[in-house]
Design a protein around this motif. Structure first.
Motif, short mmCIF file in Angstrom:
data_model
loop_
_atom_site.label_atom_id
_atom_site.label_comp_id
_atom_site.label_asym_id
_atom_site.label_seq_id
_atom_site.Cartn_x
_atom_site.Cartn_y
_atom_site.Cartn_z
N LEU A 6 -20.44 -31.34 -102.41
CA LEU A 6 -19.79 -30.15 -101.88
C LEU A 6 -19.39 -30.39 -100.44
CD1 LEU A 6 -18.87 -27.25 -102.28
CD2 LEU A 6 -21.11 -26.51 -101.51
N ASN A 7 -18.09 -30.36 -100.19
CA ASN A 7 -17.56 -30.54 -98.85
C ASN A 7 -16.83 -29.26 -98.45
OD1 ASN A 7 -18.34 -33.30 -98.44
ND2 ASN A 7 -16.81 -33.82 -99.97
N VAL A 8 -17.07 -28.82 -97.22
CA VAL A 8 -16.55 -27.54 -96.73
C VAL A 8 -15.67 -27.77 -95.50
CG1 VAL A 8 -17.21 -25.27 -95.82
CG2 VAL A 8 -18.63 -26.37 -97.56
N ALA A 9 -14.56 -27.04 -95.44
CA ALA A 9 -13.72 -27.02 -94.24
C ALA A 9 -13.61 -25.59 -93.74
CB ALA A 9 -12.33 -27.57 -94.55
N ASP A 10 -13.72 -25.41 -92.44
CA ASP A 10 -13.63 -24.10 -91.80
C ASP A 10 -12.65 -24.24 -90.65
OD1 ASP A 10 -14.08 -21.54 -90.92
OD2 ASP A 10 -16.02 -21.97 -90.02
N TRP A 11 -11.63 -23.36 -90.61
CA TRP A 11 -10.56 -23.55 -89.64
C TRP A 11 -9.97 -22.21 -89.23
CZ3 TRP A 11 -5.93 -27.25 -91.12
CH2 TRP A 11 -5.11 -27.43 -90.02
N ASN A 12 -9.85 -21.99 -87.93
CA ASN A 12 -9.08 -20.86 -87.42
C ASN A 12 -7.63 -21.34 -87.36
OD1 ASN A 12 -7.65 -19.01 -85.83
ND2 ASN A 12 -9.48 -18.45 -84.69
N VAL A 13 -6.84 -20.94 -88.35
CA VAL A 13 -5.49 -21.48 -88.50
C VAL A 13 -4.45 -20.81 -87.61
CG1 VAL A 13 -5.86 -22.37 -90.81
CG2 VAL A 13 -5.04 -20.02 -90.53
N ARG A 14 -4.80 -19.66 -87.03
CA ARG A 14 -3.89 -18.93 -86.14
C ARG A 14 -2.55 -18.62 -86.79
NH1 ARG A 14 -5.91 -22.36 -81.17
NH2 ARG A 14 -7.80 -21.17 -80.78
N GLY A 15 -2.63 -18.23 -88.05
CA GLY A 15 -1.44 -17.78 -88.77
C GLY A 15 -0.96 -18.76 -89.80
N LEU A 16 -0.64 -18.24 -90.98
CA LEU A 16 -0.09 -19.06 -92.06
C LEU A 16 1.34 -18.65 -92.40
CD1 LEU A 16 -3.14 -19.38 -94.48
CD2 LEU A 16 -2.11 -21.17 -93.08
N ASN A 17 2.00 -17.96 -91.50
CA ASN A 17 3.38 -17.55 -91.74
C ASN A 17 4.38 -18.67 -91.49
OD1 ASN A 17 2.84 -14.85 -92.49
ND2 ASN A 17 2.40 -14.40 -90.36
N ASP A 18 4.00 -19.65 -90.71
CA ASP A 18 4.88 -20.76 -90.36
C ASP A 18 4.78 -21.87 -91.41
OD1 ASP A 18 6.44 -22.62 -88.95
OD2 ASP A 18 4.73 -23.31 -87.76
N PRO A 19 5.90 -22.29 -92.01
CA PRO A 19 5.86 -23.35 -93.03
C PRO A 19 5.23 -24.65 -92.52
CG PRO A 19 8.00 -22.28 -93.04
CD PRO A 19 7.26 -21.74 -91.85
N ALA A 20 5.44 -25.00 -91.27
CA ALA A 20 4.84 -26.22 -90.72
C ALA A 20 3.32 -26.11 -90.67
CB ALA A 20 5.41 -26.51 -89.33
N ARG A 21 2.83 -24.94 -90.33
CA ARG A 21 1.37 -24.73 -90.28
C ARG A 21 0.79 -24.81 -91.68
NH1 ARG A 21 -0.91 -21.40 -86.47
NH2 ARG A 21 0.33 -22.73 -85.14
N ARG A 22 1.46 -24.19 -92.66
CA ARG A 22 0.99 -24.27 -94.05
C ARG A 22 0.94 -25.72 -94.52
NH1 ARG A 22 4.50 -19.65 -94.70
NH2 ARG A 22 6.04 -20.98 -95.70
N LYS A 23 1.96 -26.49 -94.17
CA LYS A 23 2.00 -27.89 -94.56
C LYS A 23 0.85 -28.67 -93.92
CE LYS A 23 4.88 -31.99 -94.54
NZ LYS A 23 5.91 -32.73 -93.88
N ALA A 24 0.58 -28.41 -92.65
CA ALA A 24 -0.51 -29.09 -91.95
C ALA A 24 -1.86 -28.76 -92.59
CB ALA A 24 -0.51 -28.70 -90.47
N VAL A 25 -2.05 -27.49 -92.95
CA VAL A 25 -3.30 -27.08 -93.60
C VAL A 25 -3.46 -27.81 -94.93
CG1 VAL A 25 -4.51 -25.15 -94.69
CG2 VAL A 25 -3.46 -24.85 -92.44
N ARG A 26 -2.41 -27.80 -95.73
CA ARG A 26 -2.50 -28.46 -97.03
C ARG A 26 -2.75 -29.96 -96.89
NH1 ARG A 26 0.49 -27.55 -102.66
NH2 ARG A 26 -0.26 -29.44 -103.66
#
Length: 137
Positions: A6-26
């Motif tokens: 079991l591996n866990v990631a926790d991140w304050n992404v500061r918004g997922l409205n930006d396509p570049a941010r979504r891509k970075a998260v994925r």
């Protein structure tokens, strides 16, 4: 890592409205091969299964979320159901809590938070979080 496999990631992404941010998260989630993802400050008021697949990939078939209020907050908890299940999900003003069950039978509680600003709201938040802890054995 919490328990075997079991591996866990926790991140304050500061918004997922930006396509570049979504891509970075994925890309990050895919590269580190996590089974449980906690994202704070999504700034999204609605999250559906399609969005989870888009933001995190096809392995995350379980999820719960706390909607953002206007452009503030928002929490997403997503997991791979072939590795864990999460039930008894409770939504509060600034956090969500669930009971995590590993495939080896171990159970534990998780709370994902997005704390409010200001002394009075923070005090209430800490009181609410303490009360939630009291009902999670």
């Amino acid at each position: 890592m919490i328990g075997p496999n079991l591996n866990v990631a926790d991140w304050n992404v500061r918004g997922l409205n930006d396509p570049a941010r979504r891509k970075a998260v994925r890309e990050f989630v895919t590269s580190v091969r996590v089974n449980l993802v906690c994202l704070q400050e999504t700034k999204l008021d609605v999250i559906d299964h399609f969005m989870v697949l888009q933001y995190l990939g096809p392995y995350f078939d379980g999820f719960a979320y706390l909607p953002a209020v206007e452009t503030h907050g928002g929490v997403l908890l997503a997991w791979d159901t072939t590795v864990i299940t999460i039930d008894q999900i409770q939504l509060d003003t600034n956090f969500l809590t669930g009971c995590v069950h590993n495939k080896d039978g171990m159970a534990w509680w998780i709370s994902v938070v997005y704390a409010p600003q200001g002394n009075r709201p923070k005090t209430q938040f800490l009181h609410d979080l303490s009360a939630r802890r009291a009902v999670c054995p």
